[in-house]
Design an enzyme around this catalytic site. Structure first.
Site, PDB file in Angstrom:
ATOM      1  N   GLU A  51     117.454  10.686 -13.152  1.00 29.73           N
ATOM      2  CA  GLU A  51     118.464  11.727 -12.943  1.00 29.73           C
ATOM      3  C   GLU A  51     118.429  12.296 -11.541  1.00 29.73           C
ATOM      4  OE1 GLU A  51     114.847  14.199 -13.704  1.00 29.73           O
ATOM      5  OE2 GLU A  51     115.590  12.255 -14.342  1.00 29.73           O
ATOM      6  N   HIS A  78     112.082   9.193 -13.166  1.00 29.25           N
ATOM      7  CA  HIS A  78     113.217  10.115 -13.244  1.00 29.25           C
ATOM      8  C   HIS A  78     114.485   9.511 -12.642  1.00 29.25           C
ATOM      9  CE1 HIS A  78     111.176  13.851 -14.604  1.00 29.25           C
ATOM     10  NE2 HIS A  78     110.118  13.228 -14.112  1.00 29.25           N
ATOM     11  N   CYS A 112     110.471  10.956 -18.831  1.00 27.78           N
ATOM     12  CA  CYS A 112     109.187  11.565 -18.474  1.00 27.78           C
ATOM     13  C   CYS A 112     108.486  12.168 -19.697  1.00 27.78           C
ATOM     14  CB  CYS A 112     109.376  12.591 -17.364  1.00 27.78           C
ATOM     15  SG  CYS A 112     107.832  12.996 -16.510  1.00 27.78           S
TER      16      CYS A 112
END
Length: 313
Positions: free
Chosen positions: A313, A311, A198
Site C-alpha cells: 500500500e 507493504h 504485515c
C-alpha cells in the site's frame, strides 16, 4: 504524515496493547544497500501493477456501463432481490466492489491524537490503496457490537487486514472470527477474498497454524528489500500475474518493496507446520538486515486469500 480515520467504539473495551506508528505515518524507505534508492518511476510501476490484479481478485467482472443506480451488494431495492456479493450483468446497474477494512486498536500515533482506550484507526494509505483499484471502503470497527460488524460483513465483497502490532485480546478474536467468515462464504460458493498485510499476515499464520509461538524475530524495520520467488512458485492467478517480466526481474535484484516488521515466519518453520503449509503456498521470500530469510508472500491453495509480510500500500 498520513491522515487517519479514527473510530471510537461504543463498546467498553480496554486492552493494554502497545501502540506504534505504522509505516503509513511516514514514507521512509531505507535500503540495506546504501547505494540503492527507490525512484518515483519504480514506485509508480509497482503501484500500477498491484492495484489491477487486486481489483480483479476482489471482483472478477466489472460492469463498464455508466451508473444509473449504485447499490450496496446487500441492499434490497424496490422490486430487486437480495444481491450476491458477485457483480451482476444487469446493464442498468453499476457495481464497484465494497471492501471492508478492519480497524486497528489505538490512534496510530502512540496516543498523541486520541488516547481513549476504545479508540481505533485505519491508516489512510490502506483506504487509498483499495480506492485506487476502483473499490469503495466500509470501515469494520474491531470493537463495535457484534451485530453491527455482522451487518457490515453482509454488505462487503471482501476484507483487508492491515498492518499494526496487536496480536492478542479482542482484536485477535475478531480477526479469527472474520477469517472463519471468509472461509464460510467461499465454501458456500460466494467469491469472497481476503487480503492480509504485515500484521494481517502474522495473525493468519498464528490462527491457521494453531500455534501462538510460530512467529520468529526478524530485523526488518524500515527496510527496503527484494522478493525472491520460490522455484516452485507459479504466479498465474496471483497478484503478480500481470507484472511485466522486466519488473518481476527487478523485484529479485533491486530493493523495491517496503518491509516494516519485527516478526515473521521462516520457510523452515512454515513447512514444519502441516496446517500452515497445507493452507498456504509460498510465493516469495525475503532477507532481513541480518540476512535471515523469512516468508514474504503467500497465497491459499483453495481460497482467494493472499497475505503479504511487506507493504504494497
Amino acid at each position: 504524515m498520513h491522515s487517519r480515520f479514527h473510530c471510537n467504539s461504543i463498546s467498553d473495551f480496554s486492552d493494554n496493547q502497545r501502540e506504534q506508528d505504522t509505516n503509513d505515518s511516514q514514507h521512509r524507505v531505507a535500503s540495506s544497500a546504501s547505494s540503492s534508492s527507490l525512484s518515483s518511476a519504480r514506485y509508480s510501476e509497482i503501484w500500477n501493477c498491484l492495484w489491477t490484479p487486486l481489483l480483479i481478485s476482489l471482483s472478477k467482472e466489472m460492469n463498464s456501463a455508466k451508473a444509473q443506480s449504485i447499490l450496496l451488494p446487500g441492499e434490497v431495492g424496490l422490486g430487486c432481490p437480495r444481491l450476491s456479493s458477485s457483480p451482476t450483468s444487469d446493464a442498468a446497474l453499476y457495481f464497484r466492489p465494497v471492501i471492508g477494512i478492519l480497524s486497528h486498536p489505538g490512534d496510530g500515533a502512540s496516543g498523541r491524537l486520541n488516547n481513549a482506550t476504545n479508540a481505533s484507526y485505519i491508516a489512510a494509505s490502506y483506504v487509498k490503496f483499495v480506492e485506487s483499484a476502483g473499490a469503495r471502503v466500509i470501515p469494520l470497527i474491531y470493537n463495535e457490537p457484534a451485530e453491527i460488524l455482522a451487518e457490515k460483513l453482509s454488505l462487503v465483497n471482501g476484507v483487508l487486514f492491515t498492518g499494526g502490532k496487536t496480536k492478542r485480546g479482542l482484536y485477535y478474536e475478531i480477526v479469527e472470527r472474520i477469517f472463519k467468515h471468509v472461509l464460510e462464504k467461499n465454501d458456500s460458493g460466494d467469491h469472497f477474498p481476503l487480503f492480509a498485510i504485515c500484521l494481517g499476515f502474522e495473525l493468519l499464520s498464528m490462527i491457521i497454524s494453531k500455534d501462538d509461538g510460530i512467529l520468529e524475530r526478524f530485523n526488518a524495520l524500515d527496510q527496503a528489500s527484494t522478493l525472491q520467488f520460490t522455484e516452485k512458485s507459479n504466479i498465474g492467478g496471483t497478484v503478480f500475474q500481470r507484472f511485466p517480466p522486466e519488473l518481476l526481474k527487478k523485484l529479485t535484484t533491486d530493493c523495491l518493496v517496503m518491509q516494516h516488521h519485527q516478526y515473521g515466519v521462516s520457510p523452515e518453520r512454515f513447512q514444519e507446520n502441516p496446517l500452515l503449509s497445507s493452507f498456504f503456498r509460498i510465493l516469495t521470500t525475503s532477507k532481513d538486515e541480518d540476512g535471515k530469510v523469512y516468508v514474504s508472500t503467500v497465497q491459499a491453495y483453495n481460497y482467494p486469500v493472499s497475505a503479504f509480510q511487506w507493504h504494497p500500500e
